[in-house]
Design a protein around this motif. Structure first.
Motif, PDB file in Angstrom:
ATOM      1  N   TYR A 432       0.826  -1.207   0.000  1.00  0.00           N
ATOM      2  CA  TYR A 432       0.000   0.000   0.000  1.00  0.00           C
ATOM      3  C   TYR A 432       0.861   1.257   0.000  1.00  0.00           C
ATOM      4  O   TYR A 432       0.522   2.263  -0.639  1.00  0.00           O
ATOM      5  CB  TYR A 432      -0.935  -0.016   1.202  1.00  0.00           C
ATOM      6  N   THR A 433       1.964   1.251   0.705  1.00  0.00           N
ATOM      7  CA  THR A 433       2.816   2.449   0.735  1.00  0.00           C
ATOM      8  C   THR A 433       3.401   2.717  -0.639  1.00  0.00           C
ATOM      9  O   THR A 433       3.448   3.869  -1.102  1.00  0.00           O
ATOM     10  CB  THR A 433       3.933   2.264   1.772  1.00  0.00           C
ATOM     11  N   GLU A 434       3.894   1.693  -1.297  1.00  0.00           N
ATOM     12  CA  GLU A 434       4.446   1.881  -2.646  1.00  0.00           C
ATOM     13  C   GLU A 434       3.356   2.327  -3.624  1.00  0.00           C
ATOM     14  O   GLU A 434       3.599   3.140  -4.523  1.00  0.00           O
ATOM     15  CB  GLU A 434       5.095   0.577  -3.111  1.00  0.00           C
ATOM     16  N   MET A 435       2.106   1.785  -3.449  1.00  0.00           N
ATOM     17  CA  MET A 435       1.007   2.177  -4.341  1.00  0.00           C
ATOM     18  C   MET A 435       0.677   3.651  -4.151  1.00  0.00           C
ATOM     19  O   MET A 435       0.477   4.400  -5.116  1.00  0.00           O
ATOM     20  CB  MET A 435      -0.223   1.309  -4.063  1.00  0.00           C
ATOM     21  N   ILE A 436       0.621   4.114  -2.893  1.00  0.00           N
ATOM     22  CA  ILE A 436       0.325   5.530  -2.642  1.00  0.00           C
ATOM     23  C   ILE A 436       1.426   6.394  -3.224  1.00  0.00           C
ATOM     24  O   ILE A 436       1.163   7.442  -3.838  1.00  0.00           O
ATOM     25  CB  ILE A 436       0.173   5.768  -1.130  1.00  0.00           C
ATOM     26  N   THR A 437       2.674   5.957  -3.031  1.00  0.00           N
ATOM     27  CA  THR A 437       3.794   6.760  -3.527  1.00  0.00           C
ATOM     28  C   THR A 437       3.761   6.841  -5.042  1.00  0.00           C
ATOM     29  O   THR A 437       3.999   7.918  -5.627  1.00  0.00           O
ATOM     30  CB  THR A 437       5.116   6.148  -3.060  1.00  0.00           C
ATOM     31  N   ASP A 438       3.430   5.727  -5.707  1.00  0.00           N
ATOM     32  CA  ASP A 438       3.454   5.731  -7.170  1.00  0.00           C
ATOM     33  C   ASP A 438       2.260   6.485  -7.759  1.00  0.00           C
ATOM     34  O   ASP A 438       2.397   7.219  -8.742  1.00  0.00           O
ATOM     35  CB  ASP A 438       3.459   4.296  -7.700  1.00  0.00           C
ATOM     36  N   GLY A 442       2.419  12.957  -6.725  1.00  0.00           N
ATOM     37  CA  GLY A 442       2.434  14.384  -7.071  1.00  0.00           C
ATOM     38  C   GLY A 442       1.532  15.229  -6.192  1.00  0.00           C
ATOM     39  O   GLY A 442       1.747  16.441  -6.056  1.00  0.00           O
ATOM     40  N   SER A 443       0.505  14.631  -5.613  1.00  0.00           N
ATOM     41  CA  SER A 443      -0.432  15.411  -4.799  1.00  0.00           C
ATOM     42  C   SER A 443      -0.072  15.414  -3.321  1.00  0.00           C
ATOM     43  O   SER A 443      -0.783  16.016  -2.516  1.00  0.00           O
ATOM     44  CB  SER A 443      -1.850  14.840  -4.977  1.00  0.00           C
ATOM     45  N   LEU A 444       1.010  14.749  -2.951  1.00  0.00           N
ATOM     46  CA  LEU A 444       1.412  14.676  -1.544  1.00  0.00           C
ATOM     47  C   LEU A 444       2.252  15.880  -1.168  1.00  0.00           C
ATOM     48  O   LEU A 444       3.044  16.396  -1.969  1.00  0.00           O
ATOM     49  CB  LEU A 444       2.220  13.405  -1.275  1.00  0.00           C
ATOM     50  N   THR A 445       2.070  16.283   0.078  1.00  0.00           N
ATOM     51  CA  THR A 445       2.901  17.387   0.578  1.00  0.00           C
ATOM     52  C   THR A 445       4.295  16.851   0.900  1.00  0.00           C
ATOM     53  O   THR A 445       4.548  15.631   0.946  1.00  0.00           O
ATOM     54  CB  THR A 445       2.275  17.995   1.837  1.00  0.00           C
ATOM     55  N   THR A 446       5.171  17.789   1.140  1.00  0.00           N
ATOM     56  CA  THR A 446       6.566  17.385   1.468  1.00  0.00           C
ATOM     57  C   THR A 446       6.615  16.567   2.732  1.00  0.00           C
ATOM     58  O   THR A 446       7.320  15.549   2.830  1.00  0.00           O
ATOM     59  CB  THR A 446       7.439  18.633   1.625  1.00  0.00           C
ATOM     60  N   ARG A 450       7.830  12.749   2.996  1.00  0.00           N
ATOM     61  CA  ARG A 450       8.907  12.349   3.908  1.00  0.00           C
ATOM     62  C   ARG A 450       8.437  11.208   4.818  1.00  0.00           C
ATOM     63  O   ARG A 450       9.173  10.271   5.101  1.00  0.00           O
ATOM     64  CB  ARG A 450       9.344  13.551   4.735  1.00  0.00           C
ATOM     65  N   ALA A 451       7.199  11.276   5.248  1.00  0.00           N
ATOM     66  CA  ALA A 451       6.667  10.218   6.117  1.00  0.00           C
ATOM     67  C   ALA A 451       6.571   8.895   5.365  1.00  0.00           C
ATOM     68  O   ALA A 451       6.892   7.818   5.909  1.00  0.00           O
ATOM     69  CB  ALA A 451       5.315  10.633   6.658  1.00  0.00           C
ATOM     70  N   LEU A 452       6.103   8.961   4.092  1.00  0.00           N
ATOM     71  CA  LEU A 452       6.022   7.727   3.306  1.00  0.00           C
ATOM     72  C   LEU A 452       7.414   7.119   3.073  1.00  0.00           C
ATOM     73  O   LEU A 452       7.597   5.889   3.135  1.00  0.00           O
ATOM     74  CB  LEU A 452       5.330   8.010   1.971  1.00  0.00           C
ATOM     75  N   ASN A 453       8.404   7.967   2.819  1.00  0.00           N
ATOM     76  CA  ASN A 453       9.772   7.453   2.626  1.00  0.00           C
ATOM     77  C   ASN A 453      10.296   6.783   3.900  1.00  0.00           C
ATOM     78  O   ASN A 453      10.962   5.733   3.854  1.00  0.00           O
ATOM     79  CB  ASN A 453      10.714   8.579   2.219  1.00  0.00           C
ATOM     80  N   ALA A 454       9.971   7.377   5.044  1.00  0.00           N
ATOM     81  CA  ALA A 454      10.396   6.769   6.320  1.00  0.00           C
ATOM     82  C   ALA A 454       9.709   5.429   6.532  1.00  0.00           C
ATOM     83  O   ALA A 454      10.321   4.455   7.010  1.00  0.00           O
ATOM     84  CB  ALA A 454      10.103   7.720   7.480  1.00  0.00           C
ATOM     85  N   LEU A 456       8.598   3.415   4.152  1.00  0.00           N
ATOM     86  CA  LEU A 456       9.205   2.454   3.231  1.00  0.00           C
ATOM     87  C   LEU A 456      10.595   2.012   3.715  1.00  0.00           C
ATOM     88  O   LEU A 456      10.937   0.818   3.681  1.00  0.00           O
ATOM     89  CB  LEU A 456       9.306   3.069   1.831  1.00  0.00           C
ATOM     90  N   ARG A 457      11.385   2.973   4.167  1.00  0.00           N
ATOM     91  CA  ARG A 457      12.750   2.632   4.598  1.00  0.00           C
ATOM     92  C   ARG A 457      12.738   1.666   5.787  1.00  0.00           C
ATOM     93  O   ARG A 457      13.430   0.652   5.811  1.00  0.00           O
ATOM     94  CB  ARG A 457      13.503   3.917   4.951  1.00  0.00           C
ATOM     95  N   ASN A 458      11.913   1.975   6.780  1.00  0.00           N
ATOM     96  CA  ASN A 458      11.863   1.108   7.960  1.00  0.00           C
ATOM     97  C   ASN A 458      11.176  -0.219   7.666  1.00  0.00           C
ATOM     98  O   ASN A 458      11.527  -1.258   8.260  1.00  0.00           O
ATOM     99  CB  ASN A 458      11.151   1.815   9.107  1.00  0.00           C
ATOM    100  N   ALA A 459      10.210  -0.196   6.753  1.00  0.00           N
ATOM    101  CA  ALA A 459       9.568  -1.454   6.384  1.00  0.00           C
ATOM    102  C   ALA A 459      10.562  -2.370   5.672  1.00  0.00           C
ATOM    103  O   ALA A 459      10.600  -3.587   5.913  1.00  0.00           O
ATOM    104  CB  ALA A 459       8.352  -1.183   5.513  1.00  0.00           C
ATOM    105  N   HIS A 460      11.370  -1.778   4.766  1.00  0.00           N
ATOM    106  CA  HIS A 460      12.401  -2.583   4.096  1.00  0.00           C
ATOM    107  C   HIS A 460      13.433  -3.107   5.099  1.00  0.00           C
ATOM    108  O   HIS A 460      13.899  -4.258   4.994  1.00  0.00           O
ATOM    109  CB  HIS A 460      13.100  -1.763   3.006  1.00  0.00           C
ATOM    110  N   ARG A 461      13.796  -2.270   6.095  1.00  0.00           N
ATOM    111  CA  ARG A 461      14.749  -2.730   7.114  1.00  0.00           C
ATOM    112  C   ARG A 461      14.161  -3.886   7.912  1.00  0.00           C
ATOM    113  O   ARG A 461      14.840  -4.885   8.183  1.00  0.00           O
ATOM    114  CB  ARG A 461      15.103  -1.569   8.050  1.00  0.00           C
TER     115      ARG A 461
END
Length: 644
Positions: A432-438, A442-446, A450-454, A456-461
């Motif tokens: 779901y996180t990757e789907m929202i990001t993809d 463009g409509s997400l705020t900074t 940043r929260a989605l990247n965090a 994804l990063r912690n989920a991958h870890r």
């Protein structure tokens, strides 16, 4: 007087007597013989000279008588030669006679010669004509007869001298022979005395000493030599007897020590058998009874994991007194007590709070227990205590192993449960996180981006951690590696490029040197191992540091080393580095994140590929990890169709 002094005196006496014998035979005897020979020669010469006087005077008298009868002067020639030679012989006789009596007789003879010559012969010869005077002739005959009587007296004196010399020679020879016989007898007596002394004081005792030594050499340790003979030899015999006694004592002590060691070994061997503790206890009791000659042996021991063990030998032996059992159990470990009834009691065990036991040996026929027997029993008790301690350790180890197996099973169940329960929701989170990001990137705020990247990063870890747990939790049998020929230098460059951004983010200098090196292995697993080492080097190196990766290859081995200038690893943490969940103390102090699984995974991967991994580190200066893998030949490049 010592034998040595007596022998020295005897040999000196023999030498002196032998020298006296030689001096008597060749010195005194020679001189006496020479003197007797000289005296005999003088007597012989005197006899010859006296005979010549008689002969010459007879020639002279014959010549004068012939001249008187014939008147021919030719008869005077014997006279002239005779009286001249007679006078010369008188002088010669005077040189060979000795003694007053002989000299008086010689003087009388000389006077008789001159009386005949001067009173009868010389006047007739001087007249030149024969003298017919009868009275003169009678007177001349009387003078010549007086000469003959004087000459005979001298001859008798010379003969007496000759007999005297002969008797003196015989007497001297007899005296010399008697003295020589006495000396020879003395030499023989002293020689026999020296020989008897040597035989009695040396040879016979030495022969007995030799027999004693042979008996000792043949194994008769009780053989002793009887002190006899010389004082010096007695000292040697006493020293030999002392040495034999000490040797016998040492051998007895060694035999007792060997018996103690043999009994302890036999007891230790019996204590190894734990399948039937009661039978083991009976065999140990029997060994003790046979060793010390006891009629009964009782024991009570606390066997780890088996409880209280009671044993006795023989099986129908009466029970041991209860009050003595209680007293022995109250004693300290190893306590030994000998009782008047012929029994000896020893306390067994009781250290570390355990229940003590006892060992009792009963020997009523010989109530005195020697120190060797007490040491033997004490050694047996120590061996039993060691065996009980070993059994206790084995029992504790078995319980610990059982507990560890239970914990390991629970750990496996826990990891399987956790990984299964985490992977399903984690997959949904990542999806779901990757789907929202993809779709809505463009409509997400900074802040939202940043929260989605965090997330994804912690989920991958978390996903990687779950994969590490699954990899470490696999069974030891499941270590099969799907192998293919890989260029490890290309794989290392790929990992370096993947982590280049992380290195630039910390302003790290990354250097890379790699020879071409081919190995057979699982690409994914080897890439994971390289990534773990490179990530650790970047993670533990402060900003501005450096990371160096080198690959060297030869025909047998491929070696890869990763060196950083990070915080280093304390020496006490190095042995546990490759243990799962282990983290160095300085890493935890500096709050460096990580579960402590990376190096354990590296070790397993490299080990599965037949390689080894090592580490060198200095705190504050950096760390170098090096792993080696077996090399393989590079695959042959396929030929192009144009060259077929």
């Amino acid at each position: 007087m010592s034998v040595q002094r007596r022998l020295n005196v005897g040999f000196c006496g023999l030498l002196i007597l032998f020298m006296v014998l030689l001096a008597l035979q060749f010195g005194v005897g020679g001189r006496l013989h020479a003197r007797h020979e000289q005296e005999a020669d003088r007597a012989g010469r005197a006899e010859i000279a006296n005979d010549q006087i008689l002969q010459r005077m007879t020639d002279a008298e014959t010549g004068v008588r012939g001249f008187q009868l014939t008147g021919e002067r030719a008869f005077l020639e014997p006279y002239e030669n005779g009286w001249t030679a007679a006078l010369v012989s008188l002088d010669d006789l005077a040189r060979h006679v000795d003694g007053d009596g002989a000299e008086r007789l010689l003087a009388r003879e000389r006077e008789a010669v001159h009386a005949w010559l001067d009173g009868y012969a010389a006047p007739i010869v001087a007249a030149g004509v024969p003298d017919g005077d009868t009275n003169r002739a009678v007177r001349g005959k009387g003078l010549f007869d007086e000469f003959r009587l004087a000459n005979g007296a001298v001859a008798d004196a010379v003969e007496r001298e000759r007999l005297r010399v002969r008797e003196a020679r015989a007497s001297t020879r007899t005296a010399l022979e008697l003295a020589a016989a006495v000396l020879v007898a003395a030499i023989m007596i002293i020689g026999v005395s020296v020989a008897r002394t040597g035989r009695r004081e040396l040879l016979v005792p030495l022969a007995r000493l030799g027999m004693t030594i042979r008996r000792l050499a043949e194994g008769d340790r009780s053989a002793r030599a009887e002190p006899a003979g010389a004082e010096e030899l007695r000292t040697v015999v006493e020293a030999l007897n002392d040495l034999a006694a000490q040797t016998e004592t040492l051998l007895a002590a060694e035999k007792a020590r060997a018996a103690r060691a043999g009994l302890r070994q036999a007891v230790a061997a019996e204590m190894q058998e734990t399948s039937d503790p009661a039978a083991t206890g009976r065999r140990v009791a029997e060994l003790v009874a046979v060793a010390v000659g006891a009629v009964a042996v009782h024991s009570e021991l606390e066997l780890p994991g088996a409880g209280r063990l009671h044993a006795r030998w023989p099986s129908d032996a009466p029970d041991a007194p209860g009050d003595q059992i209680a007293e022995t159990l109250a004693g300290h470990p190893g306590h030994l007590r000998v009782r008047p009834d012929g029994s000896v009691w020893l306390t067994v065990g009781g250290e570390d709070g355990g229940r003590p036991g006892y060992l009792r040996a009963h020997r009523p026929g010989a109530p005195v227990w020697t120190e060797d027997e007490q040491r033997l029993l004490a050694g047996v008790v120590r061996e039993i205590e060691r065996a009980l301690h070993r059994l206790g350790v084995q029992d504790k180890q078995a319980r610990l192993i059982t507990e560890l197996r239970i914990l390991d099973q629970r750990k496996d169940v826990f990891i399987q449960t956790v990984t299964h329960e985490l992977r399903t929701p984690l997959t949904s989170i990542l999806g779901y996180t990757e789907m929202i990001t993809d779709e809505d990137g463009g409509s997400l705020t900074t802040l939202q981006q940043r929260a989605l990247n965090a997330i994804l990063r912690n989920a991958h870890r978390l996903h990687e951690t779950i994969g590490d747990l699954i990899l470490l939790d696999r069974p030891d049998q499941d270590t099969t590696v799907r192998t293919e020929a890989l260029d490890l230098s290309s794989l290392t460059r790929l990992v370096r490029d993947e982590l280049a951004n992380a290195a630039r983010a910390k302003d790290l200098t990354v250097t890379f040197e790699a020879d071409e090196g081919w190995v057979r292995g699982d690409r994914t697993q080897l890439q994971r191992a390289l990534r773990k080492l490179m990530e650790n080097a970047i993670k533990f190196t402060p900003a501005g540091g450096s990371v160096d990766c080198r690959l060297t290859a030869d025909t047998r081995l491929i070696s890869v080393s990763v060196t950083d200038t990070g915080i280093g690893i304390p020496a006490e943490d190095v042995p546990g580095l490759f243990t799962p969940f282990h983290r160095a103390g300085n890493a935890m102090d500096q709050a460096v994140q990580g579960p402590g699984l990376g190096l354990a995974i590296v070790r397993d991967i490299i080990r599965d590929h037949g390689g080894t991994v090592a580490v060198q580190s200095v705190v504050g200066r950096g760390t170098t990890f090096t792993f080696t893998l077996p090399a393989c030949p590079a695959p042959a490049e396929p030929r192009s169709p144009a060259h077929v």
